[in-house]
Design a protein around this motif. Structure first.
Motif, PDB file in Angstrom:
ATOM      1  N   MET A   1      79.557  48.474   8.133  1.00 44.32           N
ATOM      2  CA  MET A   1      79.957  47.730   9.338  1.00 44.32           C
ATOM      3  C   MET A   1      78.811  47.723  10.339  1.00 44.32           C
ATOM      4  N   SER A   2      78.514  46.553  10.902  1.00 44.50           N
ATOM      5  CA  SER A   2      77.407  46.421  11.826  1.00 44.50           C
ATOM      6  C   SER A   2      77.770  46.985  13.197  1.00 44.50           C
ATOM      7  N   THR A   3      76.763  47.576  13.870  1.00 44.24           N
ATOM      8  CA  THR A   3      76.948  48.055  15.242  1.00 44.24           C
ATOM      9  C   THR A   3      76.398  47.062  16.250  1.00 44.24           C
ATOM     10  N   SER A   4      75.836  45.954  15.775  1.00 46.27           N
ATOM     11  CA  SER A   4      75.267  44.947  16.670  1.00 46.27           C
ATOM     12  C   SER A   4      76.375  44.134  17.326  1.00 46.27           C
ATOM     13  N   PRO A   5      76.237  43.802  18.631  1.00 45.35           N
ATOM     14  CA  PRO A   5      77.246  42.956  19.290  1.00 45.35           C
ATOM     15  C   PRO A   5      77.195  41.510  18.808  1.00 45.35           C
ATOM     16  N   TYR A   6      76.127  41.167  18.062  1.00 51.37           N
ATOM     17  CA  TYR A   6      75.943  39.787  17.617  1.00 51.37           C
ATOM     18  C   TYR A   6      76.334  39.586  16.157  1.00 51.37           C
ATOM     19  N   ILE A   7      76.777  40.656  15.498  1.00 51.18           N
ATOM     20  CA  ILE A   7      77.132  40.589  14.076  1.00 51.18           C
ATOM     21  C   ILE A   7      78.520  41.198  13.898  1.00 51.18           C
ATOM     22  N   VAL A   8      79.425  40.453  13.262  1.00 46.13           N
ATOM     23  CA  VAL A   8      80.811  40.906  13.130  1.00 46.13           C
ATOM     24  C   VAL A   8      81.273  40.732  11.688  1.00 46.13           C
ATOM     25  N   ASP A   9      81.941  41.759  11.153  1.00 44.51           N
ATOM     26  CA  ASP A   9      82.597  41.651   9.854  1.00 44.51           C
ATOM     27  C   ASP A   9      83.957  41.001  10.065  1.00 44.51           C
ATOM     28  N   ILE A  10      84.210  39.925   9.318  1.00 46.92           N
ATOM     29  CA  ILE A  10      85.403  39.124   9.556  1.00 46.92           C
ATOM     30  C   ILE A  10      86.526  39.519   8.591  1.00 46.92           C
ATOM     31  N   THR A  11      87.728  39.612   9.166  1.00 56.11           N
ATOM     32  CA  THR A  11      88.947  39.848   8.396  1.00 56.11           C
ATOM     33  C   THR A  11      89.973  38.793   8.810  1.00 56.11           C
ATOM     34  N   VAL A  12      91.091  38.775   8.106  1.00 50.45           N
ATOM     35  CA  VAL A  12      92.161  37.841   8.491  1.00 50.45           C
ATOM     36  C   VAL A  12      92.616  38.136   9.918  1.00 50.45           C
ATOM     37  N   GLU A  13      92.566  39.416  10.318  1.00 45.38           N
ATOM     38  CA  GLU A  13      93.061  39.818  11.631  1.00 45.38           C
ATOM     39  C   GLU A  13      92.180  39.316  12.775  1.00 45.38           C
ATOM     40  N   ASN A  14      90.850  39.314  12.595  1.00 46.74           N
ATOM     41  CA  ASN A  14      89.983  38.900  13.713  1.00 46.74           C
ATOM     42  C   ASN A  14      89.389  37.499  13.536  1.00 46.74           C
ATOM     43  N   PHE A  15      89.759  36.821  12.483  1.00 45.08           N
ATOM     44  CA  PHE A  15      89.246  35.485  12.193  1.00 45.08           C
ATOM     45  C   PHE A  15      89.486  34.506  13.360  1.00 45.08           C
ATOM     46  N   GLN A  16      90.708  34.483  13.873  1.00 41.99           N
ATOM     47  CA  GLN A  16      91.058  33.570  14.970  1.00 41.99           C
ATOM     48  C   GLN A  16      90.199  33.850  16.195  1.00 41.99           C
ATOM     49  N   GLN A  17      90.106  35.114  16.564  1.00 40.75           N
ATOM     50  CA  GLN A  17      89.386  35.491  17.788  1.00 40.75           C
ATOM     51  C   GLN A  17      87.883  35.228  17.674  1.00 40.75           C
ATOM     52  N   ILE A  18      87.279  35.650  16.571  1.00 39.32           N
ATOM     53  CA  ILE A  18      85.820  35.580  16.445  1.00 39.32           C
ATOM     54  C   ILE A  18      85.332  34.184  16.096  1.00 39.32           C
ATOM     55  N   ILE A  19      85.942  33.560  15.123  1.00 36.68           N
ATOM     56  CA  ILE A  19      85.414  32.283  14.631  1.00 36.68           C
ATOM     57  C   ILE A  19      85.971  31.099  15.410  1.00 36.68           C
ATOM     58  N   LEU A  20      87.284  31.005  15.530  1.00 41.73           N
ATOM     59  CA  LEU A  20      87.855  29.827  16.198  1.00 41.73           C
ATOM     60  C   LEU A  20      87.699  29.905  17.719  1.00 41.73           C
ATOM     61  N   PHE A  58      73.962  32.786  19.028  1.00 41.87           N
ATOM     62  CA  PHE A  58      74.998  32.565  18.023  1.00 41.87           C
ATOM     63  C   PHE A  58      75.513  33.921  17.558  1.00 41.87           C
ATOM     64  N   ILE A  59      76.707  33.930  17.002  1.00 45.15           N
ATOM     65  CA  ILE A  59      77.288  35.146  16.427  1.00 45.15           C
ATOM     66  C   ILE A  59      77.245  35.012  14.908  1.00 45.15           C
ATOM     67  N   LEU A  60      76.797  36.062  14.244  1.00 51.23           N
ATOM     68  CA  LEU A  60      76.798  36.101  12.788  1.00 51.23           C
ATOM     69  C   LEU A  60      78.107  36.742  12.329  1.00 51.23           C
ATOM     70  N   ALA A  61      78.922  35.951  11.644  1.00 51.70           N
ATOM     71  CA  ALA A  61      80.220  36.420  11.149  1.00 51.70           C
ATOM     72  C   ALA A  61      80.131  36.572   9.628  1.00 51.70           C
ATOM     73  N   LYS A  62      80.263  37.796   9.125  1.00 50.80           N
ATOM     74  CA  LYS A  62      80.098  38.084   7.698  1.00 50.80           C
ATOM     75  C   LYS A  62      81.468  38.194   7.028  1.00 50.80           C
ATOM     76  N   VAL A  63      81.635  37.414   5.943  1.00 49.00           N
ATOM     77  CA  VAL A  63      82.909  37.417   5.210  1.00 49.00           C
ATOM     78  C   VAL A  63      82.652  37.837   3.767  1.00 49.00           C
ATOM     79  N   ASN A  64      83.136  39.021   3.416  1.00 53.54           N
ATOM     80  CA  ASN A  64      83.058  39.490   2.037  1.00 53.54           C
ATOM     81  C   ASN A  64      84.185  38.814   1.245  1.00 53.54           C
ATOM     82  N   ILE A  65      83.800  37.908   0.329  1.00 55.68           N
ATOM     83  CA  ILE A  65      84.826  37.088  -0.329  1.00 55.68           C
ATOM     84  C   ILE A  65      85.712  37.902  -1.261  1.00 55.68           C
ATOM     85  N   GLU A  66      85.245  39.063  -1.734  1.00 54.41           N
ATOM     86  CA  GLU A  66      86.085  39.888  -2.597  1.00 54.41           C
ATOM     87  C   GLU A  66      87.182  40.571  -1.787  1.00 54.41           C
TER      88      GLU A  66
END
Length: 282
Positions: A1-20, A58-66
């Protein structure tokens, strides 16, 4: 998990807040990746480097597809790496596969805006729409975050003056460093304060009635300036210059030049009036 404020690991729970929702504030670069994907591992350090370098443009949103198969399906990801750029809640661009840093920079640049410039543009739009209360609120918030951006303070003084809050505008201008007080736009605002001091009261203005002599025109022009009715003020001043140029030692011409300084040389009214003034004078 990234500690950078500009990089976020995306889940179903935070998808709405971070991406949309997040993409309404700044673009979000969504990187779909997987542990078994060698090109993903080659690409990710480049994206990480750029996210840090651009410092929130920009924010880097990382989505692990597995781990996030539902999101991968929702975005119709068929191969990895897939990188999508989301802005204002919409997919605006994407690429597939690993790319060199130079190509990724070229991909990003058209979509990135300096956040401060974006804020200033929003303020200019509010002022242009005469939504001065909203512009003032946004300016005050911006100044609290950027106290050394004197452009914002000068703009706040301009808005306060347009709202007939001369004493508040004066306090903002008095608080500027001496190095800023000699600027033409600041001098123009100082002229605006003089207009407010000289302008007739509502009772005095009403007493002028239908008078159309030079004194009445001049006082009405000052009243119009205080109300930010620059078109009417300029029309009255130009009428004095046309019919009675020497009135009060040419005060109408001097005031008109101060109005130009107040509005700024790029203002359409200034450009138009300068042409008319040249024709009238010469």
């Amino acid at each position: 998990m990234s500690t950078s404020p500009y990089i976020v690991d995306i889940t179903v729970e935070n998808f709405q807040q971070i991406i949309l929702e997040g993409s309404m504030q700044q673009p979000v670069l969504v990187d779909f990746w997987a542990d078994w994907c060698a090109p993903c591992k080659a690409l990710m350090p480049i994206l990480t480097k750029l996210a840090e370098e651009y410092q929130g443009k920009f924010i880097l949103a990382k989505v692990n597809i597995e781990e996030q198969q539902e999101l991968a399906a929702q975005f119709q990801v068929r191969s990895v790496p897939t990188v999508m750029l989301v802005s204002q809640g919409q997919l605006v661009d994407q690429f597939n596969g690993a790319k060199p840093e130079s190509e990724i920079r070229a991909f990003l640049e058209p979509h990135l805006t300096n956040p401060v410039e974006q804020l200033k543009e929003q303020i200019r739009e509010l002022i242009g729409a005469e939504q001065l209360d909203q512009a003032q609120m946004l300016l005050q918030q911006a100044i609290s975050q950027l106290p050394e951006d004197y452009e914002l303070q000068i703009q706040l003084a301009r808005v306060l003056l347009q709202k007939s809050q001369a004493s508040e505008a004066k306090a903002v201008l008095d608080n500027l460093p001496e190095t800023e007080k000699g600027r033409p736009d600041v001098q123009g605002l100082q002229a605006g304060l003089k207009f407010a001091e000289k302008a007739p009261s509502a009772e005095e203005l009403a007493a002028l009635g239908e008078r159309d002599d030079s004194e009445a025109r001049y006082l009405k022009a000052l009243a119009a300036l205080v109300q930010a009715d620059y078109d009417r003020a300029v029309t009255l001043l130009m009428a004095i210059i046309r019919d009675d140029r020497g009135y009060d030692e040419g005060v109408a011409h001097k005031t008109l030049l101060e109005v130009f300084a107040l509005l700024g040389e790029g203002n359409p009214l200034v450009i138009q009036t300068r042409r008319k003034l040249f024709t009238l004078m010469y």
